[in-house]
Design an enzyme around this catalytic site. Structure first.
Site, PDB file in Angstrom:
ATOM      1  N   TYR A  82       0.853  -1.197   0.000  1.00 25.19           N
ATOM      2  CA  TYR A  82       0.000   0.000   0.000  1.00 25.19           C
ATOM      3  C   TYR A  82       0.885   1.242   0.000  1.00 25.19           C
ATOM      4  CZ  TYR A  82      -4.563  -2.080   1.309  1.00 25.19           C
ATOM      5  OH  TYR A  82      -5.757  -2.757   1.333  1.00 25.19           O
ATOM      6  N   GLU A 128      -6.305  -0.400   8.240  1.00 18.32           N
ATOM      7  CA  GLU A 128      -6.208  -0.074   9.678  1.00 18.32           C
ATOM      8  C   GLU A 128      -5.213   1.084   9.865  1.00 18.32           C
ATOM      9  OE1 GLU A 128      -6.249  -3.731   8.839  1.00 18.32           O
ATOM     10  OE2 GLU A 128      -8.291  -2.933   8.904  1.00 18.32           O
ATOM     11  N   ASN A 186      -9.670   0.854  -3.300  1.00 18.62           N
ATOM     12  CA  ASN A 186      -9.541  -0.302  -2.413  1.00 18.62           C
ATOM     13  C   ASN A 186     -10.917  -0.713  -1.887  1.00 18.62           C
ATOM     14  OD1 ASN A 186      -7.335  -1.916  -0.792  1.00 18.62           O
ATOM     15  ND2 ASN A 186      -9.002  -1.466   0.642  1.00 18.62           N
ATOM     16  N   GLU A 187     -11.372  -1.901  -2.303  1.00 19.36           N
ATOM     17  CA  GLU A 187     -12.680  -2.390  -1.853  1.00 19.36           C
ATOM     18  C   GLU A 187     -13.729  -1.284  -1.947  1.00 19.36           C
ATOM     19  OE1 GLU A 187     -12.298  -4.049   2.123  1.00 19.36           O
ATOM     20  OE2 GLU A 187     -12.084  -6.024   1.210  1.00 19.36           O
ATOM     21  N   GLU A 267      -6.370 -10.591  -1.062  1.00 17.45           N
ATOM     22  CA  GLU A 267      -6.115 -10.493   0.384  1.00 17.45           C
ATOM     23  C   GLU A 267      -6.566 -11.794   1.041  1.00 17.45           C
ATOM     24  OE1 GLU A 267      -7.629  -7.016   2.326  1.00 17.45           O
ATOM     25  OE2 GLU A 267      -6.996  -5.678   0.721  1.00 17.45           O
ATOM     26  N   TYR A 334      -0.632  -8.771  13.452  1.00 19.58           N
ATOM     27  CA  TYR A 334      -1.646  -9.403  12.596  1.00 19.58           C
ATOM     28  C   TYR A 334      -1.585 -10.929  12.644  1.00 19.58           C
ATOM     29  CZ  TYR A 334      -5.094  -8.547   8.850  1.00 19.58           C
ATOM     30  OH  TYR A 334      -6.255  -8.439   8.102  1.00 19.58           O
TER      31      TYR A 334
HETATM   32  C1  LIG Z   1     -13.255  -4.607  11.188  1.00 25.31           C
HETATM   33  C2  LIG Z   1     -13.460  -4.136   9.745  1.00 25.31           C
HETATM   34  C3  LIG Z   1     -12.211  -4.414   8.889  1.00 25.31           C
HETATM   35  C4  LIG Z   1     -12.357  -3.847   7.495  1.00 25.31           C
HETATM   36  N1  LIG Z   1     -11.117  -4.170   6.713  1.00 25.31           N
HETATM   37  C5  LIG Z   1     -10.980  -5.229   5.946  1.00 25.31           C
HETATM   38  S1  LIG Z   1     -12.123  -6.266   5.684  1.00 25.31           S
HETATM   39  N2  LIG Z   1      -9.814  -5.411   5.227  1.00 25.31           N
HETATM   40  C6  LIG Z   1      -9.783  -5.253   3.789  1.00 25.31           C
HETATM   41  C7  LIG Z   1      -8.930  -4.039   3.447  1.00 25.31           C
HETATM   42  O1  LIG Z   1      -8.757  -3.960   2.041  1.00 25.31           O
HETATM   43  C8  LIG Z   1      -7.571  -4.113   4.102  1.00 25.31           C
HETATM   44  O2  LIG Z   1      -6.898  -2.900   3.854  1.00 25.31           O
HETATM   45  C9  LIG Z   1      -7.705  -4.349   5.613  1.00 25.31           C
HETATM   46  O3  LIG Z   1      -8.345  -3.251   6.219  1.00 25.31           O
HETATM   47  C10 LIG Z   1      -8.523  -5.620   5.853  1.00 25.31           C
HETATM   48  C11 LIG Z   1      -8.607  -5.984   7.320  1.00 25.31           C
HETATM   49  O4  LIG Z   1      -7.297  -6.106   7.834  1.00 25.31           O
END
Ligand SMILES: CCCCNC(=S)N1C[C@H](O)[C@@H](O)[C@@H](O)[C@H]1CO
Length: 632
Positions: A82, A128, A186-187, A267, A334
């Site tokens: 990232y 995060e 991203n998502e 992922e 993690y």
């Molecule tokens: C508690 C909600 C978490 C949302 N994030 C999710 S699903 N994720 C997908 C996201 O693309 C990645 O950057 C990370 O943030 C990962 C969780 O480690």
């Protein structure tokens, strides 16, 4: 029977790639998609990537090579990275790509280590990370609609990508570098806006800056709704899922959007994140390696999220806000195959045993864990309450305002801010102090005439009682615990967002002190012979926000360590001016903070500065251990 036949057919169709004849292309380098044989082609040959996520922003640059070599020796042929926008542009228009932000040095190290790169420049990254990587100065526009075709947001995004992507273009594999593919956003399908104008604008920018031959893709969670809003023609659609998902169903959903082309899990969660107050999240190593084997057997391309997690140094942790605000802890271990300190784990060895069944892995031993050292106890001494050092921490002095201003209005985006006023009347009886609109973002530490009275916490502690006399000084130190990085609440303003009510009175006439604690500490305060005198030694534990300091005497060693403040409550810690992050042993699960060896001096005293927000112990000491500790 039909289901088994369907599954067999599904696997057979996707195996085609592994048997494809090598349709060589002449000449230069290429990285593309073979839609006929459902695979990637690297220089015309079928290519299956086995990748792992590592975030350079979470590893001290002195350790980048160490982690990358371990990922290579584990059998990976690619890494996924990232690029946090706010890490490189914390102040609008001021860009930093030096030291721990030297992205091109990181790419070069990966290249020299034999690792290809899957780049994820966002502009939003989630991860995060504070505000999902978006810079908080975007919130200067009060009603900005982030991650949309909002003109102010798009203008800022365009300026940023105009800086970043031209730097990345030479690093594309097709141009002689090691970046094989680039993710757009991203998502996005997980976000409420579902704004195709935004995604089309990004596609145009990425194409403009990276050229027509760059392989662009998207990643989305594994539901139809997410795939509907997150995908766009011209961007190859990939999915992400962990060990609790059925692989055939997950890739079946990808096939609904990409009927042909490589299967990709962008992922594959090898672990998971922790919030303060959670039980430490773990993922079973055998389950993860079994599932990896199943996906690789199908010819799928897999990126393991995370392979090396690292640390949320400073104020860079993000937060989640589903039913309530939950801040992510400082460690981004993690439960990944490489630990926060870069140590190979049993999970890494299990994963390497799987990978060696699919590709030749480098010969030679896995590099060992870096040496750790337990430097033992260091005694600290109280230096001062925050209110006693405002001249140093807030040189310009306070901003006066009838009503509270937010961090963003004060143009301070991270850390702590002091809100000061006076009691409007005598309070002989305990009187409730409340933020009627739950407007404390995120924690407020309340003192009267320098005596700690207690705290308010977003979503959790909405009232506290205080006593005092008219005219007494009311100090409210507000902590930004990290901006929400996922979902609709990423417009996460910080500070006192609404008035405070004390009994029947709305509190007014505020003096608001922007606190540049990191600037002062980087400048040597308080260890340099500061003109402020030490607070008088106290026998009993002291409560409320205060600075403590000490020195770890040099021992000729600068090995990794873990600092324990288990007898303390909650705060922030710096060593030799480096902000290691937040500690909160009172809430856990994290009990120690990672201390990278390279930041320690082998010859000079190592300066330790602690900002304890709630309550220091009777014995003012911290403890350096040779291993991390979690709440059991
Ligand atoms: C508690 C909600 C978490 C949302 N994030 C999710 S699903 N994720 C997908 C996201 O693309 C990645 O950057 C990370 O943030 C990962 C969780 O480690």
């Amino acid at each position: 029977m039909a289901a088994a036949a369907a599954a067999l057919l599904f696997v057979a169709v996707n195996l085609a790639c592994l048997c494809a004849s090598e349709n060589l292309v002449s000449g230069g380098r290429s990285f593309s998609i073979d839609y006929k044989n459902n695979c990637f082609l690297k220089d015309g040959k079928p290519f299956q990537y086995i990748s792992g996520s590592i975030h350079y922003s979470r590893v001290p640059q002195q350790y980048w090579k160490d982690r990358l070599v371990k990922m290579y020796m584990a059998g990976l042929n690619a890494i996924q990275v990232y690029v946090p926008w706010n890490f490189h542009e914390p102040v609008q228009g001021v860009h930093n790509f030096t030291g721990d932000r030297d992205l091109e040095h990181f790419l070069d190290l990966a290249n020299r280590t034999g690792l290809l790169v899957i780049l994820r420049p966002g502009p939003y990254i989630c991860a995060e990370w504070e505000m999902g990587g978006l810079p908080a100065w975007l919130l200067q526009k009060p009603n900005i609609i982030l991650r949309s075709a909002d003109t102010d947001y798009l203008q800022a995004v365009s300026y940023w990508l105009d800086v970043l992507l031209p730097k990345m273009k030479p690093w594309l594999y097709i141009n002689g570098g090691n970046i094989i593919s680039v993710q757009v956003e991203n998502e996005y399908g997980s976000y409420y806006a579902c704004d195709y104008r935004y995604m089309r604008h990004l596609r145009t920018l990425f194409r403009f800056f990276l050229g027509e031959d760059a392989l662009l893709f998207t990643t989305d969670g594994n539901t139809d709704k997410e795939m509907m809003c997150g995908t766009l023609d011209g961007l190859y659609a990939t999915v992400d899922f962990g060990t609790d998902t059925n692989i055939t169903e997950a890739f079946g959903r990808q096939r609904r959007f990409e009927p042909r082309g490589p299967l990709v899990n962008s992922e594959f969660y090898t672990g998971w994140l922790d919030h303060w107050g959670d039980e430490h999240a773990v993922v079973d190593a055998q389950k993860a390696s079994r599932m990896l084997k199943e996906m690789l057997t199908m010819g799928a391309n897999v990126n393991m999220y995370m392979f090396e997690g690292g640390t949320n140094f400073g104020y860079w942790n993000g937060a989640d806000h589903d039913t309530k605000f939950r801040s992510v802890v400082t460690s981004y271990d993690y439960d990944a195959p490489l630990s926060e300190a870069g140590d190979p784990t049993e999970k890494l060895l299990a994963i390497r045993d799987v990978i060696k069944q699919f590709r030749e892995i480098p010969s030679g031993p896995m590099p060992p864990a870096t040496p750790k050292f337990a430097y033992g106890f260091v005694t600290l001494r109280k230096f001062a309450n925050i209110s006693g050092v405002l001249n140093t921490l807030s040189p310009p002095g306070p901003v006066k305002s009838q009503y509270p201003l937010t961090f963003e209005e004060m143009k301070q985006y991270y850390g702590y801010m002091l809100y000061q006023t006076t009691l409007p009347r005598d309070l002989s009886e305990p009187t409730p102090l409340i933020s009627p609109l739950n407007g404390v973002h995120d924690r407020a530490y309340v003192s009267v005439n320098g005596v700690f009275q207690g705290l308010l916490e977003r979503d959790t502690v909405l009232v506290m009682n205080i006593t005092g006399q008219q005219g007494d000084t009311l100090d409210i130190l507000v902590e930004n615990m990290g901006r929400v990085n996922f979902g609709s609440k990423i417009n996460d303003y910080k500070g006192l967002l609404s008035d405070l009510i004390l009994g029947q009175d709305i509190l007014t006439d505020w003096k608001i002190f922007s606190l540049d604690i990191d600037g002062a500490i980087t400048g040597g305060w308080p260890h340099a012979n500061s003109q402020e005198s030490f607070a008088a030694p106290q026998r009993e534990p002291s409560a409320g926000p205060a600075f403590y300091m000490g020195t770890l005497q040099p021992s000729g060693l600068a090995w990794d360590s873990f600092i324990s403040l288990s007898e303390w409550t909650k705060g922030q810690i710096w060593i030799n001016g480096v902000n290691l992050g937040r500690y909160w042993p009172a809430r856990g699960p994290q009990q120690t903070l990672y201390v990278p060896g390279p930041l320690l001096s082998t010859t000079l005293p190592n300066n330790i500065t602690v900002l304890e927000l709630e309550g220091a112990p009777a014995h003012l000491r911290v403890f350096f251990m040779d291993r991390p500790q979690l709440t059991t």
